[in-house]
Design an enzyme around this catalytic site. Structure first.
Site, PDB file in Angstrom:
ATOM      1  N   HIS A  68     -26.600 -62.346   7.904  1.00 44.86           N
ATOM      2  CA  HIS A  68     -25.912 -63.115   6.644  1.00 44.86           C
ATOM      3  C   HIS A  68     -24.845 -62.484   5.784  1.00 44.86           C
ATOM      4  O   HIS A  68     -25.016 -61.058   5.428  1.00 44.86           O
ATOM      5  CB  HIS A  68     -27.262 -63.068   5.500  1.00 44.86           C
ATOM      6  N   GLU A  71     -24.543 -60.019   2.497  1.00 43.32           N
ATOM      7  CA  GLU A  71     -25.277 -58.804   2.430  1.00 43.32           C
ATOM      8  C   GLU A  71     -24.831 -57.701   2.789  1.00 43.32           C
ATOM      9  O   GLU A  71     -24.816 -57.220   4.099  1.00 43.32           O
ATOM     10  CB  GLU A  71     -26.401 -59.008   3.304  1.00 43.32           C
ATOM     11  N   HIS A 165     -30.812 -56.422   6.115  1.00 46.33           N
ATOM     12  CA  HIS A 165     -30.544 -57.345   5.393  1.00 46.33           C
ATOM     13  C   HIS A 165     -30.549 -56.728   3.856  1.00 46.33           C
ATOM     14  O   HIS A 165     -30.940 -55.757   3.656  1.00 46.33           O
ATOM     15  CB  HIS A 165     -31.417 -58.435   5.377  1.00 46.33           C
ATOM     16  N   GLU A 229     -35.211 -55.028   4.527  1.00 42.47           N
ATOM     17  CA  GLU A 229     -34.258 -55.655   3.212  1.00 42.47           C
ATOM     18  C   GLU A 229     -33.979 -54.369   2.488  1.00 42.47           C
ATOM     19  O   GLU A 229     -34.838 -53.554   1.992  1.00 42.47           O
ATOM     20  CB  GLU A 229     -35.257 -56.543   2.496  1.00 42.47           C
TER      21      GLU A 229
END
Ligand SMILES: O=C(O)CCC(=O)N[C@@H](CCC(=O)O)C(=O)O
Ligand code: ZN
Length: 350
Positions: A68, A71, A165, A229
């Site tokens: 993504h 990010e 991410h 994350e």
């Protein structure tokens, strides 16, 4: 001097593979060269660069970011590591494949250009009756690069893939990892110890197959694979990189040491969750009753409304059911919300 030679000279000097990838959004001619310390460098494509140390290694490691494009913290971590490797500051002991998934989406500062790349892996890029687009082509190519990397390493090596991410929302547990569904195989303490060293003490155990990059390398290549994350999404320049020092240092040690020692495993060091359910958006009028700043891991009381999908209302069906990745803007048919509940470790861990 050919254009290709020109980029190699620049790359050797600066180590700036990120800028090179951003300047070549969907394609970069392959090339190879050797560093003064003997490390072999192979540029496979834009965003895809492999390093093979001269010394005998035991691990094949994939580090991906920018699946993504907005990010940015993981992109900055990988940028720093790649620069250190190419300029000779960091000497590798393990094979590593770095991937910037979607360079054009980095440039436009968006999660994706046309379609969410992380919903296209494990073959979902190519579906009868669905037109190809650049993200679908990229997902197919990325699978190919990962397959080729692991296959050339061979079967008897340690394979891992950390897909880095950041979350759209803030999270009560700032850093967390998604452990892809292992189809009954046991979770690994050694991987949780590695994650803890990265500053990640919270792990969600998935219970079904997925179309994500981490599920792909776990399922197809039997790699120890995670979506990681690292805090909340921020534009370049706004990340407080001191918050990622543990992650960067642990990744650096992983690729530059023969064996890394981690803190002994202690279940009390972790907050583990299992996915309770996944709610897909099926209607145009999909909404959440909570605000945009409700954080991941916010728990709901049994009976409280979690989401409305057209005429369908979803209510928490266990006390403390907690929300992860709520996103009402996903395409129809895609996951709009995960809910999780605490997991009590049984014996399915080695
Ligand atoms: O914060 C969000 O809503 C999404 C953050 C993100 O990109 N998460 C990954 C998780 C992948 C997985 O389930 O392993 C994603 O949604 O692709
Ligand atoms: Zn993401």
């Amino acid at each position: 001097m050919s254009a290709t030679t020109h980029y190699i000279n620049d790359l050797k000097q600066t180590g700036d593979f990120l800028t090179l990838s951003r300047a070549n959004e969907w394609y970069l001619a392959p090339s190879e060269f050797t560093l003064a310390n003997g490390t072999q460098v192979n540029v496979h494509d834009t965003g895809v660069i492999e390093f093979q140390p001269q010394s005998v290694s035991t691990k094949d490691i994939v580090l991906s970011s920018a699946i993504h494009g907005n990010e940015t913290a993981p992109i900055e971590i990988c940028d720093e590591l790649i620069k250190q490797i190419i300029t000779g500051e960091l000497v590798l002991m393990q094979r590593v494949l770095f991937i910037y998934g979607n360079p054009q989406s980095i440039n436009i500062g968006k999660r994706f250009v046309e379609e969410n790349l992380n919903r296209l892996f494990n073959g979902h890029h190519t579906v009868d009756g669905i037109e190809m687009n650049r993200e679908r082509e990229r997902a197919a190519k990325l699978e190919g690069y990962v397959s080729d990397f692991f296959n050339r390493g061979g079967e008897d090596r340690i394979r891992c893939h950390y897909d880095l991410h950041t979350a759209i929302r803030g999270s009560k547990n700032d850093k967390f990892a998604v452990y892809p569904f292992l189809h009954g195989k046991p979770w690994k303490k050694s991987q949780l110890q590695f994650l803890l060293s990265c500053g990640v003490n919270t792990v969600l155990m998935m219970k079904s197959a997925a179309t994500t990059f981490s599920y792909y390398s776990s399922f197809v290549h039997n790699a120890d694979s995670f979506t990681v994350e690292l805090g909340q999404v921020k534009p370049f320049g706004e990340n407080d990189m001191s918050r990622f020092a543990k992650t960067r240092d642990t990744l650096s040690a992983l690729i530059s040491q023969n064996e890394v020692s981690y803190k002994d495993f202690n279940a009390n060091d972790f907050e583990l969750f299992e996915v309770h359910r996944s709610i897909n958006r099926t209607a145009h009028n999909f909404s959440f009753p909570f605000s945009d700043d409700a954080e991941n891991f916010t728990g709901f009381s049994k009976g409280e409304l979690l989401a409305t999908d057209g005429d369908l209302c979803y209510y928490a069906d266990v006390e403390g059911e907690a929300i992860i990745f709520p996103n009402a803007d996903v395409a129809l048919g895609q996951r709009a919300l995960l809910t999780v509940i605490p997991l009590h470790l049984t014996d399915n861990i080695i």
